[in-house]
Design an enzyme around this catalytic site. Structure first.
Site, PDB file in Angstrom:
ATOM      1  CG  ASN A  45      -0.390  -0.025   2.539  1.00  0.00           C
ATOM      2  OD1 ASN A  45       0.625  -0.683   2.771  1.00  0.00           O
ATOM      3  ND2 ASN A  45      -1.023   0.656   3.480  1.00  0.00           N
ATOM      4  CB  VAL A  46       1.658   3.800  -2.147  1.00  0.00           C
ATOM      5  CG1 VAL A  46       2.319   5.164  -2.238  1.00  0.00           C
ATOM      6  CG2 VAL A  46       2.638   2.691  -2.488  1.00  0.00           C
ATOM      7  CD  GLU A  47      -1.453   5.083   4.815  1.00  0.00           C
ATOM      8  OE1 GLU A  47      -2.085   4.177   5.356  1.00  0.00           O
ATOM      9  OE2 GLU A  47      -0.869   5.976   5.456  1.00  0.00           O
ATOM     10  CB  CYS A  56      -5.239  -1.378  -1.661  1.00  0.00           C
ATOM     11  SG  CYS A  56      -6.568  -0.437  -0.867  1.00  0.00           S
ATOM     12  CD  GLU A  58      -5.455  -5.906  -1.420  1.00  0.00           C
ATOM     13  OE1 GLU A  58      -5.965  -6.495  -0.464  1.00  0.00           O
ATOM     14  OE2 GLU A  58      -5.067  -4.710  -1.335  1.00  0.00           O
ATOM     15  CB  CYS A  89     -10.970  -2.979   0.965  1.00  0.00           C
ATOM     16  SG  CYS A  89     -10.276  -2.242  -0.542  1.00  0.00           S
ATOM     17  CB  CYS A  92      -8.723  -4.700  -3.094  1.00  0.00           C
ATOM     18  SG  CYS A  92      -7.670  -3.261  -2.798  1.00  0.00           S
TER      19      CYS A  92
END
Length: 143
Positions: A45-47, A56, A58, A89, A92
């Site tokens: 994940n990369v916020e 996310c 995925e 989620c 995803c």
């Protein structure tokens, strides 16, 4: 195709998680998937400070799938910061459906399920084939 080495997928997901960028939630996630040709692809994940723009793990898996030659996903394992399995989620699940179909195997806490069980009655490219203007397009299959 051979059996799925779930421990290998878990290890690859843990390795991917180490590269996660999660300064806002503090919830790093890694994911790894087996491709139909035997490759393993992964993502984290990369916020983003604008929360809705984060991605996310995925999504990273799907990007890595195409970066390394495409194909269909057969099995996926997602882990949290402790290396424990987590459930993709809803967003995803929809993304994974297009690239693995209802038969994609998903490791979730305490069991393995198909994506079709996690996302019943999914919307996919087959629904777009019902639209006359879409019939000329080369839409992917989800099954």
């Amino acid at each position: 195709m051979s059996t799925i080495d779930w421990e290998e997928l878990r290890s690859a997901a843990i390795a991917a998680k180490k590269n996660a960028y999660a300064p806002y939630s503090g919830y790093p996630v890694g994911a790894a998937a087996l491709v139909d040709d035997g490759r393993i692809v992964s993502g984290c994940n990369v916020e983003n400070a604008s929360y809705g723009l984060g991605t996310c793990a995925e999504n990273g898996v799907v990007a890595d799938l195409y970066r390394t030659g495409g194909g269909r996903l057969r099995a996926i394992y997602c882990v949290n910061g402790s290396g424990e399995p987590v459930v993709p989620c809803g967003r995803c699940r929809q993304i994974l459906y297009e690239h693995g179909g209802a038969g994609l195997l998903v490791a979730i806490p305490e069991q393995i399920m198909t994506l079709g069980q996690l996302l019943p009655h999914a919307f996919g490219p087959a629904h777009l084939r019902e639209v006359p203007s879409a019939t000329a397009r080369n839409l992917p299959t989800t099954d």
